[in-house]
Enzyme design. Structure first.
Site, PDB file in Angstrom:
ATOM      1  N   LYS A   1     -12.023  -2.740  18.677  1.00 14.53           N
ATOM      2  CA  LYS A   1     -10.644  -3.115  19.003  1.00 14.53           C
ATOM      3  C   LYS A   1     -10.252  -2.716  20.432  1.00 14.53           C
ATOM      4  CE  LYS A   1      -9.406  -2.707  14.127  1.00 14.53           C
ATOM      5  NZ  LYS A   1      -8.330  -2.693  13.139  1.00 14.53           N
TER       6      LYS A   1
ATOM      7  N   ASN B   1       0.841  -1.196   0.000  1.00 15.99           N
ATOM      8  CA  ASN B   1       0.000   0.000   0.000  1.00 15.99           C
ATOM      9  C   ASN B   1       0.877   1.246   0.000  1.00 15.99           C
ATOM     10  OD1 ASN B   1       0.485   0.833   2.853  1.00 15.99           O
ATOM     11  ND2 ASN B   1      -0.433  -1.172   3.242  1.00 15.99           N
TER      12      ASN B   1
ATOM     13  N   ASP C   1      -4.840  -6.061   4.938  1.00 12.04           N
ATOM     14  CA  ASP C   1      -5.960  -6.831   5.499  1.00 12.04           C
ATOM     15  C   ASP C   1      -6.070  -8.200   4.848  1.00 12.04           C
ATOM     16  OD1 ASP C   1      -6.777  -4.879   7.267  1.00 12.04           O
ATOM     17  OD2 ASP C   1      -7.906  -3.815   5.721  1.00 12.04           O
TER      18      ASP C   1
ATOM     19  N   PHE D   1      -5.193   3.879  14.565  1.00 12.66           N
ATOM     20  CA  PHE D   1      -5.479   4.839  13.512  1.00 12.66           C
ATOM     21  C   PHE D   1      -6.637   4.303  12.686  1.00 12.66           C
ATOM     22  CE2 PHE D   1      -2.196   8.176  12.961  1.00 12.66           C
ATOM     23  CZ  PHE D   1      -1.508   7.929  14.130  1.00 12.66           C
TER      24      PHE D   1
ATOM     25  N   LYS E   1     -14.348   1.201  14.968  1.00 16.25           N
ATOM     26  CA  LYS E   1     -13.048   0.524  15.142  1.00 16.25           C
ATOM     27  C   LYS E   1     -12.575   0.620  16.582  1.00 16.25           C
ATOM     28  CE  LYS E   1     -11.446   0.911  10.482  1.00 16.25           C
ATOM     29  NZ  LYS E   1     -10.754   1.680   9.473  1.00 16.25           N
TER      30      LYS E   1
ATOM     31  N   LYS F   1       8.663 -16.947 -10.441  1.00 18.28           N
ATOM     32  CA  LYS F   1       7.935 -15.769 -10.922  1.00 18.28           C
ATOM     33  C   LYS F   1       6.712 -16.215 -11.719  1.00 18.28           C
ATOM     34  CE  LYS F   1       8.756 -11.890 -13.953  1.00 18.28           C
ATOM     35  NZ  LYS F   1       9.347 -11.710 -15.255  1.00 18.28           N
TER      36      LYS F   1
HETATM   37  N1  CTP Z   1      -4.609  -2.856  11.941  1.00 21.54           N
HETATM   38  C1  CTP Z   1      -3.948  -3.944  12.474  1.00 21.54           C
HETATM   39  N2  CTP Z   1      -3.958  -5.137  11.817  1.00 21.54           N
HETATM   40  C2  CTP Z   1      -4.614  -5.303  10.656  1.00 21.54           C
HETATM   41  C3  CTP Z   1      -5.314  -4.206  10.104  1.00 21.54           C
HETATM   42  C4  CTP Z   1      -5.295  -2.990  10.773  1.00 21.54           C
HETATM   43  O1  CTP Z   1      -3.337  -3.799  13.542  1.00 21.54           O
HETATM   44  N3  CTP Z   1      -4.600  -6.473  10.045  1.00 21.54           N
HETATM   45  C5  CTP Z   1      -4.617  -1.570  12.679  1.00 21.54           C
HETATM   46  C6  CTP Z   1      -3.929  -0.434  11.981  1.00 21.54           C
HETATM   47  O2  CTP Z   1      -2.558  -0.351  12.384  1.00 21.54           O
HETATM   48  C7  CTP Z   1      -4.693   0.779  12.465  1.00 21.54           C
HETATM   49  C8  CTP Z   1      -6.081   0.232  12.702  1.00 21.54           C
HETATM   50  O3  CTP Z   1      -5.927  -1.175  12.823  1.00 21.54           O
HETATM   51  O4  CTP Z   1      -4.224   1.303  13.678  1.00 21.54           O
HETATM   52  C9  CTP Z   1      -7.106   0.550  11.664  1.00 21.54           C
HETATM   53  O5  CTP Z   1      -6.651   0.204  10.384  1.00 21.54           O
HETATM   54  P1  CTP Z   1      -7.569   0.471   9.108  1.00 21.54           P
HETATM   55  O6  CTP Z   1      -6.857  -0.078   7.911  1.00 21.54           O
HETATM   56  O7  CTP Z   1      -8.061   1.869   9.081  1.00 21.54           O
HETATM   57  O8  CTP Z   1      -8.841  -0.397   9.423  1.00 21.54           O
HETATM   58  P2  CTP Z   1      -9.167  -1.913   9.465  1.00 21.54           P
HETATM   59  O9  CTP Z   1      -9.264  -2.320  10.891  1.00 21.54           O
HETATM   60  O10 CTP Z   1      -8.235  -2.673   8.610  1.00 21.54           O
HETATM   61  O11 CTP Z   1     -10.658  -1.902   8.875  1.00 21.54           O
HETATM   62  P3  CTP Z   1     -11.212  -1.609   7.396  1.00 21.54           P
HETATM   63  O12 CTP Z   1     -10.186  -2.133   6.455  1.00 21.54           O
HETATM   64  O13 CTP Z   1     -12.498  -2.354   7.370  1.00 21.54           O
HETATM   65  O14 CTP Z   1     -11.414  -0.129   7.292  1.00 21.54           O
END
Ligand code: CTP
Length: 399
Positions: A339, A207, A276, A321, A335, A286
């Site tokens: 969490k 990302n 995610d 975040f 969230k 490859k």
């Molecule tokens: N985070 C994490 N582990 C993951 C995904 C996210 O610890 N596998 C943490 C990120 O570091 C951040 C928070 O969760 O502090 C929110 O991340 P974000 O990408 O905004 O949200 P998600 O929880 O992944 O939810 P969504 O993708 O549905 O928005």
């Protein structure tokens, strides 16, 4: 009159004349300014000039201070901050390699307080790889480099190498001295950057995160005296000085590193953009483009923050975040609840000039009691300080 002592180091650049004005302004602000000049600097400005504007003795030699055989040590201990202005290429080189052959360089080597340097030199000397390298070395050690600015130089040329004006240096000193050591002894775990999930031997899913926000948080906590562990996905940023750095690549690796460090930490701040989803299987070698279509099968990665929320120990502060492109506050609040967070930093990553890779951010801070603080757009460094202020408050350790 404040008893805060600043050592003003003056090395032999033409800009030494500007240091007189700086010494005057610092003194008027109430600082006790002790000037240390190099031998060369005394050829450009008389020590008596500094003595007159600061009302303090000026030191030049390691040897000629009767009754003060360890003058460099006492100066280094007394100083709350040392500012070298102007800092010549030669002085910067000496600092970078730890040479201590006069009073100023010896004092700098003995210093444990914050050190700032304001380079002043010809543009070619400033561009020279040796000077660039030396400044990088100093930055990595935590020395703050102020400027230089661009403009006409004393040698008649134009370019980068002008010492910043007294006004700007004064502001930098005030800013630095305003930093509170209100996180002394606190253990903080910060995550930063984006993770990479391998697809085959040469490709990954990633990302746009650069790690800037997380690195700014680690730096802010460390400057305030915290013991910081920074777990980060791949980034080109240098870890801030004094921080324990654990580089990782995938969400799973980040999870392992974070879980092994989290129990020790009083505060955990998860700024990382964790993938995610990851490919179900990593192809060996490859992937060839023989087919017209390629379907990737992905599976959910562990949610590290949710895991941390589940095992949060009493008193531990957990900050997450929420990067959103729509329904910012509702999603962020959800969230925080899911969490088990103590604060969530919600940012709209679709806002112009903010978010991934940018130096600025616009965030809203949300708390479990329903309160919410909308902050204006600001630099990520400034936002890191704002976040740390709240963390300190929650830890109940405000000075
Ligand atoms: N985070 C994490 N582990 C993951 C995904 C996210 O610890 N596998 C943490 C990120 O570091 C951040 C928070 O969760 O502090 C929110 O991340 P974000 O990408 O905004 O949200 P998600 O929880 O992944 O939810 P969504 O993708 O549905 O928005």
């Amino acid at each position: 009159m404040s008893e805060r002592c600043i050592v003003l180091g003056v090395s032999g650049g033409i800009a030494a004349y500007k240091a007189v004005e700086l010494a005057r302004r610092l003194t008027r602000e109430g600082y006790r300014v002790k000037t240390v000049m190099t031998e060369h600097a005394t050829r450009l400005v008389a020590p008596l000039t500094f003595e007159s504007v600061t009302g303090q003795e000026v030191s030049v030699s390691l040897w000629k201070e009767p009754g003060k055989p360890m003058h460099h040590i006492s100066l280094a201990r007394e100083a709350e901050l040392i500012l070298v202005a102007p800092a010549t290429a030669n002085l910067i080189a000496k600092m970078a390699s730890g040479i201590a052959d006069d009073l100023l360089s010896t004092t700098l080597l003995a210093a444990e307080c914050p050190v700032m340097v304001a380079p002043a030199m010809n543009a070619a000397m400033f561009r020279h790889p040796a000077t660039r390298h030396n400044l990088e070395v100093l930055k990595k050690r935590g020395v703050e480099v102020l400027g230089p600015a661009s403009g006409p130089l004393a040698c008649g040329e134009e370019g980068e190498g002008r010492m910043l004006e007294a006004e700007e240096l004064l502001e930098a000193v005030k800013r630095r001295l305003a930093i509170r050591m209100d996180m002394a002894g606190v253990r903080v775990l910060v995550t930063a950057g984006g993770t990479r999930e391998p697809l085959d031997a040469v490709r990954f899913l990633g990302n746009r995160s650069t790690g800037k926000m997380g690195f700014a948080l680690a730096e802010a906590a460390s400057r305030r005296g915290a013991e910081v562990v920074l777990v980060s996905g791949p980034t080109w940023l240098d870890p801030p000085p004094g921080v324990t750095f654990i580089p990782v690549e995938t969400a799973r690796e980040m999870m392992e590193a974070v879980l092994s460090e989290a129990d020790k930490a009083e505060a955990v701040i998860k700024a990382a953009a964790v993938a995610d989803f990851a490919p179900v299987r990593v192809r060996e070698g490859k992937i060839k483009k023989e087919r017209a279509e390629l379907l990737l099968e992905l599976e959910r990665t562990p949610d590290i923050l949710a895991e941390l929320g589940g095992r949060k120990r009493p008193g531990q502060v957990l900050v997450g975040f929420a990067a959103e492109t729509e329904e910012l506050l509702e999603n962020a609040r959800e969230k925080m609840r899911r969490k088990n967070l103590d604060m969530v930093v919600a940012n709209d990553v679709s806002a112009e000039g903010c978010g991934f890779a940018s130096d600025d951010n616009r965030a809203t801070l949300l708390f479990p009691d329903g309160t919410c603080e909308e902050l204006p757009r600001m630099s990520k460094k400034r936002l890191a300080e704002e976040i740390m202020d709240r963390v300190v408050g929650m830890l109940g350790r405000r000075e």
